[in-house]
Motif scaffolding. Structure first.
Motif, short mmCIF file in Angstrom:
data_model
loop_
_atom_site.label_atom_id
_atom_site.label_comp_id
_atom_site.label_asym_id
_atom_site.label_seq_id
_atom_site.Cartn_x
_atom_site.Cartn_y
_atom_site.Cartn_z
N ASN A 1 0.70 -1.16 0.10
CA ASN A 1 0.02 0.04 0.15
C ASN A 1 0.95 1.37 0.12
OD1 ASN A 1 -0.17 -1.36 2.99
ND2 ASN A 1 0.08 0.70 3.27
N GLY A 2 1.97 1.21 -0.72
CA GLY A 2 2.87 2.44 -0.72
C GLY A 2 2.43 3.47 -2.20
N ALA B 1 3.75 3.02 -5.38
CA ALA B 1 3.20 2.36 -6.47
C ALA B 1 1.84 1.75 -6.44
CB ALA B 1 4.39 1.38 -6.88
N ALA B 2 1.38 1.44 -5.21
CA ALA B 2 -0.04 0.68 -5.14
C ALA B 2 -1.01 1.77 -5.65
CB ALA B 2 -0.23 0.09 -3.64
N TRP C 1 -2.31 -8.31 5.94
CA TRP C 1 -1.69 -9.92 5.29
C TRP C 1 -2.16 -11.29 5.53
CZ3 TRP C 1 1.55 -7.68 1.90
CH2 TRP C 1 2.28 -8.43 1.24
N THR D 1 3.25 -4.93 -5.26
CA THR D 1 3.72 -3.63 -5.56
C THR D 1 4.78 -3.45 -4.31
OG1 THR D 1 2.11 -2.50 -4.01
CG2 THR D 1 1.63 -2.75 -6.39
N PRO E 1 8.67 -4.24 -2.20
CA PRO E 1 9.73 -4.53 -3.05
C PRO E 1 10.34 -6.05 -2.79
CG PRO E 1 10.15 -3.25 -1.00
CD PRO E 1 8.48 -3.30 -1.34
N ILE E 2 9.50 -6.78 -2.13
CA ILE E 2 10.23 -8.14 -1.87
C ILE E 2 10.23 -8.99 -2.91
CG2 ILE E 2 9.21 -10.34 -0.48
CD1 ILE E 2 7.39 -8.64 0.83
N LEU F 1 7.75 0.10 -16.93
CA LEU F 1 8.83 1.35 -16.74
C LEU F 1 9.05 1.94 -18.10
CD1 LEU F 1 11.17 2.43 -14.74
CD2 LEU F 1 12.57 0.73 -15.76
P1 NAP Z 1 6.93 2.22 -1.23
O1 NAP Z 1 6.17 3.37 -1.42
O2 NAP Z 1 8.09 2.22 -0.36
O3 NAP Z 1 5.77 1.27 -0.93
C1 NAP Z 1 6.21 -0.30 -0.61
C2 NAP Z 1 5.08 -1.09 0.17
O4 NAP Z 1 5.46 -2.32 0.25
C3 NAP Z 1 4.55 -0.61 1.25
O5 NAP Z 1 3.28 -0.82 1.37
C4 NAP Z 1 5.41 -1.26 2.26
O6 NAP Z 1 4.84 -1.71 3.54
C5 NAP Z 1 5.46 -2.80 1.52
N1 NAP Z 1 6.58 -3.59 2.10
C6 NAP Z 1 7.59 -3.46 2.04
N2 NAP Z 1 8.47 -4.55 2.67
C7 NAP Z 1 7.52 -5.39 2.79
C8 NAP Z 1 7.65 -6.32 3.62
N3 NAP Z 1 8.75 -7.33 3.87
N4 NAP Z 1 6.43 -7.17 3.76
C9 NAP Z 1 5.22 -6.58 3.57
N5 NAP Z 1 5.08 -5.49 2.88
C10 NAP Z 1 6.14 -4.75 2.47
O7 NAP Z 1 7.53 1.86 -2.70
P2 NAP Z 1 6.84 2.17 -3.98
O8 NAP Z 1 7.41 3.26 -4.56
O9 NAP Z 1 5.49 1.93 -4.03
O10 NAP Z 1 7.70 0.88 -4.83
C11 NAP Z 1 7.17 -0.61 -4.65
C12 NAP Z 1 8.21 -1.42 -5.82
O11 NAP Z 1 7.69 -1.23 -6.88
C13 NAP Z 1 9.49 -1.24 -5.77
O12 NAP Z 1 9.85 -2.39 -6.04
C14 NAP Z 1 9.69 -0.54 -6.83
O13 NAP Z 1 10.85 -0.62 -7.74
C15 NAP Z 1 8.56 -0.91 -7.85
N6 NAP Z 1 8.14 0.06 -8.72
C16 NAP Z 1 8.07 -0.36 -10.14
C17 NAP Z 1 7.80 0.72 -11.08
C18 NAP Z 1 7.82 0.09 -12.62
O14 NAP Z 1 7.64 1.21 -13.51
N7 NAP Z 1 7.78 -0.98 -12.88
C19 NAP Z 1 7.18 1.83 -10.65
C20 NAP Z 1 7.02 2.30 -9.28
C21 NAP Z 1 7.56 1.13 -8.54
P3 NAP Z 1 4.53 -0.38 4.69
O15 NAP Z 1 4.10 0.74 4.13
O16 NAP Z 1 3.99 -1.18 5.85
O17 NAP Z 1 6.04 -0.39 4.90
#
Ligand code: NAP
Length: 289
Positions: free
Chosen positions: A133-134, A136-137, A183, A199, A201-202, A257
């Motif tokens: 729920n970050g 990208a979500a 979860w 969404t 990074p796991i 991307l």
């Molecule tokens: P973010 O804002 O930091 O959000 C990450 C989310 O993952 C948060 O909800 C976080 O939970 C959760 N999370 C992290 N570690 C976890 C774990 N061990 N167990 C359960 N939940 C976990 O990051 P983001 O910007 O959304 O990016 C997330 C991923 O998407 C990254 O891998 C990024 O590279 C990828 N991405 C790809 C693209 C693309 O164009 N392909 C674009 C954007 C992002 P908490 O809030 O509880 O910490």
């Protein structure tokens, strides 16, 4: 090698840090292919310098830029206009300077949707389950809403953040059927999922042996489902390997991307098409180097 002339126009990406960004490689490859007299640079802008940087960009005639962490949300109040998609997502990743104004949009939504367009589905009967729920979500929820998904379920590990996430959509221009879950609701949700999106990074490099789901949890995914991992390295992630083993369709994050970048370039250059194949090849070359 790009030749800088007296007329070269400036594009770029702001972030902090920004060294890891793949956008300069991808955009400069496309600009070279087009023979466009532009250059795309990385700008490491500290959070406290964002406003000054925008003023400086306007002064030197920067035509547009991408925003990445930590500026995607912080930039909103500094822009003259924000389009409805970016407003709903609550984040801007693309900014263009037009008629003396900074205009913000979010092309992550379009990027997320691009690879799904090749699948003929009755989206209004489909259930989407989104892990994380970050930032990208948020683009993924907007994308699933645009698809018209019947139900959108967001799964996270922090109840308070999940509740805030749900509340943040209250005044959205989209009408959406969004529910949030801890979860431990996964065993109930996975068997219903038609579209399962990671969404979190796991599983991202270098932690390539991790997956947000156990093999047992994944074994309940319907074999007609689409599993979509936003991660683009490794290719495929363990999550996608588990899903493919289950018979599901697997989509990785590379095309998102590429297509969020292509959509941004179309806005800056004001043209209908850009060489997304060149952008994809440039990214693959960089990722494999
Ligand atoms: P973010 O804002 O930091 O959000 C990450 C989310 O993952 C948060 O909800 C976080 O939970 C959760 N999370 C992290 N570690 C976890 C774990 N061990 N167990 C359960 N939940 C976990 O990051 P983001 O910007 O959304 O990016 C997330 C991923 O998407 C990254 O891998 C990024 O590279 C990828 N991405 C790809 C693209 C693309 O164009 N392909 C674009 C954007 C992002 P908490 O809030 O509880 O910490």
């Amino acid at each position: 090698m790009t030749i800088i002339t007296g007329k070269t126009k400036l594009l770029g990406v702001i972030g902090y840090p920004v060294e890891h960004s793949l956008s300069p490689v991808m955009h400069n490859a496309a600009l070279a292919q087009l023979g466009a007299d532009y250059v795309y640079l990385p700008f490491a802008i500290k959070p406290q310098d964002l406003q000054t940087a925008l003023q400086g960009f306007a002064a030197v005639g920067v035509l547009g830029f991408n925003a990445t962490i930590p500026h995607k949300q912080a930039i909103l109040p500094l822009l003259s206009e924000i389009d409805p998609v970016a407003q709903a997502v609550g984040a801007v990743n693309t900014v263009v300077f037009k008629e003396n104004k900074w205009l913000g949009t979010n092309t992550d939504v379009e990027g997320f949707l691009a690879p799904l367009k090749s699948y003929d589905r009755q989206w209004n009967q489909q259930i989407a389950v989104i892990l994380g729920n970050g930032g990208a979500a948020r683009a993924v929820v907007a994308g699933c809403t645009k698809l018209g998904c019947a139900e959108i379920h967001v799964v996270g590990r922090d109840i308070q953040k999940l509740q805030e996430f749900q509340k943040s959509w209250d005044n959205s221009p989209f009408s959406l059927n969004l529910q949030v879950h801890p979860w431990d609701s996964l065993p109930k949700l996975i068997p219903q999922a038609n579209l399962l999106v990671n969404t979190t990074p796991i599983g991202m490099y270098p932690k390539v042996t991790e997956s947000p789901l156990s093999s047992e949890q994944m074994s309940y995914l319907p074999d007609s489902a689409i599993a979509y991992d936003l991660i683009y390295i490794p290719k495929p992630t363990l999550f996608l390997q588990q899903a493919a083993h289950q018979g599901a369709i697997a989509i990785d994050g590379l095309e998102m991307l590429v297509q969020q970048g292509a959509a941004a370039l179309k806005i800056w250059l004001q043209q209908e098409t850009v060489p997304d194949d060149v952008m994809r090849q440039a990214l693959l070359k960089q990722l494999n180097s």
